[in-house]
Design a protein around this motif. Structure first.
Motif, PDB file in Angstrom:
ATOM      1  N   MET A 241     -12.086  71.789  61.693  1.00 27.59           N
ATOM      2  CA  MET A 241     -11.502  70.566  61.030  1.00 27.59           C
ATOM      3  C   MET A 241     -10.648  70.065  62.089  1.00 27.59           C
ATOM      4  O   MET A 241      -9.402  70.964  62.338  1.00 27.59           O
ATOM      5  N   ILE A 242     -10.308  68.973  62.648  1.00 34.17           N
ATOM      6  CA  ILE A 242      -9.435  68.290  63.267  1.00 34.17           C
ATOM      7  C   ILE A 242      -9.344  67.018  62.625  1.00 34.17           C
ATOM      8  O   ILE A 242      -9.985  66.159  62.404  1.00 34.17           O
ATOM      9  N   THR A 243      -7.837  66.704  62.323  1.00 41.56           N
ATOM     10  CA  THR A 243      -7.483  65.294  61.955  1.00 41.56           C
ATOM     11  C   THR A 243      -6.753  64.677  62.773  1.00 41.56           C
ATOM     12  O   THR A 243      -6.152  65.191  63.686  1.00 41.56           O
ATOM     13  N   LEU A 244      -6.782  63.366  63.006  1.00 43.87           N
ATOM     14  CA  LEU A 244      -5.882  62.533  63.704  1.00 43.87           C
ATOM     15  C   LEU A 244      -5.235  61.320  63.076  1.00 43.87           C
ATOM     16  O   LEU A 244      -5.845  60.721  62.208  1.00 43.87           O
ATOM     17  N   LEU A 245      -3.989  61.279  63.563  1.00 40.77           N
ATOM     18  CA  LEU A 245      -3.191  60.299  63.077  1.00 40.77           C
ATOM     19  C   LEU A 245      -2.309  59.765  64.335  1.00 40.77           C
ATOM     20  O   LEU A 245      -1.526  60.443  64.963  1.00 40.77           O
ATOM     21  N   THR A 246      -2.550  58.456  64.625  1.00 37.56           N
ATOM     22  CA  THR A 246      -2.055  57.623  65.816  1.00 37.56           C
ATOM     23  C   THR A 246      -1.627  56.328  65.452  1.00 37.56           C
ATOM     24  O   THR A 246      -1.538  56.083  64.747  1.00 37.56           O
ATOM     25  N   ASP A 247      -0.867  55.987  66.589  1.00 35.17           N
ATOM     26  CA  ASP A 247      -0.310  54.547  66.678  1.00 35.17           C
ATOM     27  C   ASP A 247      -1.081  54.047  67.580  1.00 35.17           C
ATOM     28  O   ASP A 247      -0.529  52.775  68.085  1.00 35.17           O
ATOM     29  N   TYR A 248      -2.400  54.353  67.989  1.00 32.11           N
ATOM     30  CA  TYR A 248      -3.143  53.769  68.982  1.00 32.11           C
ATOM     31  C   TYR A 248      -3.852  52.312  68.549  1.00 32.11           C
ATOM     32  O   TYR A 248      -4.190  51.712  69.588  1.00 32.11           O
ATOM     33  N   GLY A 249      -3.788  52.170  67.750  1.00 29.66           N
ATOM     34  CA  GLY A 249      -4.661  50.846  67.067  1.00 29.66           C
ATOM     35  C   GLY A 249      -6.128  51.065  67.225  1.00 29.66           C
ATOM     36  O   GLY A 249      -6.567  52.154  67.650  1.00 29.66           O
ATOM     37  N   LEU A 250      -6.543  49.935  67.011  1.00 30.20           N
ATOM     38  CA  LEU A 250      -8.352  50.214  67.123  1.00 30.20           C
ATOM     39  C   LEU A 250      -8.854  48.967  68.042  1.00 30.20           C
ATOM     40  O   LEU A 250     -10.016  48.873  68.181  1.00 30.20           O
ATOM     41  N   ALA A 251      -8.077  48.545  68.795  1.00 32.39           N
ATOM     42  CA  ALA A 251      -8.484  47.293  69.776  1.00 32.39           C
ATOM     43  C   ALA A 251      -8.985  47.807  71.063  1.00 32.39           C
ATOM     44  O   ALA A 251      -9.651  47.006  71.821  1.00 32.39           O
ATOM     45  N   ASP A 252      -8.991  49.131  71.346  1.00 29.46           N
ATOM     46  CA  ASP A 252      -9.242  49.569  72.469  1.00 29.46           C
ATOM     47  C   ASP A 252     -10.118  50.725  72.408  1.00 29.46           C
ATOM     48  O   ASP A 252     -10.456  51.219  71.230  1.00 29.46           O
ATOM     49  N   GLY A 253     -10.451  51.609  73.428  1.00 29.24           N
ATOM     50  CA  GLY A 253     -11.174  52.792  73.300  1.00 29.24           C
ATOM     51  C   GLY A 253     -10.469  54.109  73.261  1.00 29.24           C
ATOM     52  O   GLY A 253     -11.015  55.267  73.335  1.00 29.24           O
ATOM     53  N   SER A 254      -9.014  53.986  72.822  1.00 28.10           N
ATOM     54  CA  SER A 254      -8.216  55.264  72.676  1.00 28.10           C
ATOM     55  C   SER A 254      -8.756  56.348  71.842  1.00 28.10           C
ATOM     56  O   SER A 254      -8.772  57.459  72.113  1.00 28.10           O
ATOM     57  N   VAL A 255      -9.187  55.738  70.722  1.00 29.65           N
ATOM     58  CA  VAL A 255      -9.534  56.536  69.414  1.00 29.65           C
ATOM     59  C   VAL A 255     -10.878  57.312  69.869  1.00 29.65           C
ATOM     60  O   VAL A 255     -10.837  58.179  69.821  1.00 29.65           O
ATOM     61  N   ALA A 256     -11.757  56.379  70.610  1.00 24.44           N
ATOM     62  CA  ALA A 256     -12.780  57.066  70.927  1.00 24.44           C
ATOM     63  C   ALA A 256     -12.783  57.905  71.861  1.00 24.44           C
ATOM     64  O   ALA A 256     -13.585  58.874  72.076  1.00 24.44           O
ATOM     65  N   ALA A 257     -11.945  57.877  72.878  1.00 24.34           N
ATOM     66  CA  ALA A 257     -11.657  58.814  73.957  1.00 24.34           C
ATOM     67  C   ALA A 257     -11.192  60.256  73.446  1.00 24.34           C
ATOM     68  O   ALA A 257     -11.540  61.287  73.656  1.00 24.34           O
ATOM     69  N   CYS A 258     -10.409  60.101  72.139  1.00 20.20           N
ATOM     70  CA  CYS A 258      -9.936  61.374  71.645  1.00 20.20           C
ATOM     71  C   CYS A 258     -11.074  62.113  70.726  1.00 20.20           C
ATOM     72  O   CYS A 258     -11.328  63.186  71.074  1.00 20.20           O
TER      73      CYS A 258
END
Length: 73
Positions: A1-18
């Motif tokens: 299990m890996i959880t992610l909490l960021t201030d990356y937003g959803l407007a670009d591919g940063s979360v998808a890259a993670c």
């Protein structure tokens, strides 16, 4: 299990890259997106969200990536 909490937003591919890096490294891992809309640099808000959610999450790796105000990515 890996959880992610960021201030990356959803407007670009940063979360998808993670997600991509995690899947390439550990294809069997389950990923939970806790939040990606923490206000930029709001470390206290991120800590509050973690405190609210961690007791309800299974053991695993909990990634919190929030950059302090003034820090560069």
């Amino acid at each position: 299990m890996i959880t992610l909490l960021t201030d990356y937003g959803l407007a670009d591919g940063s979360v998808a890259a993670c997600h991509g890096v995690i899947v390439l490294t550990a294809p069997q891992a389950r990923i939970i997106d806790v939040c990606h809309l923490v206000p930029t640099g709001d470390v206290r808000r991120a800590a509050a969200i973690l405190a609210q959610t961690i007791p309800h999450l299974p053991p695993g790796v909990h990634v919190a990536a929030v950059h302090p105000v003034g820090a560069s990515r």
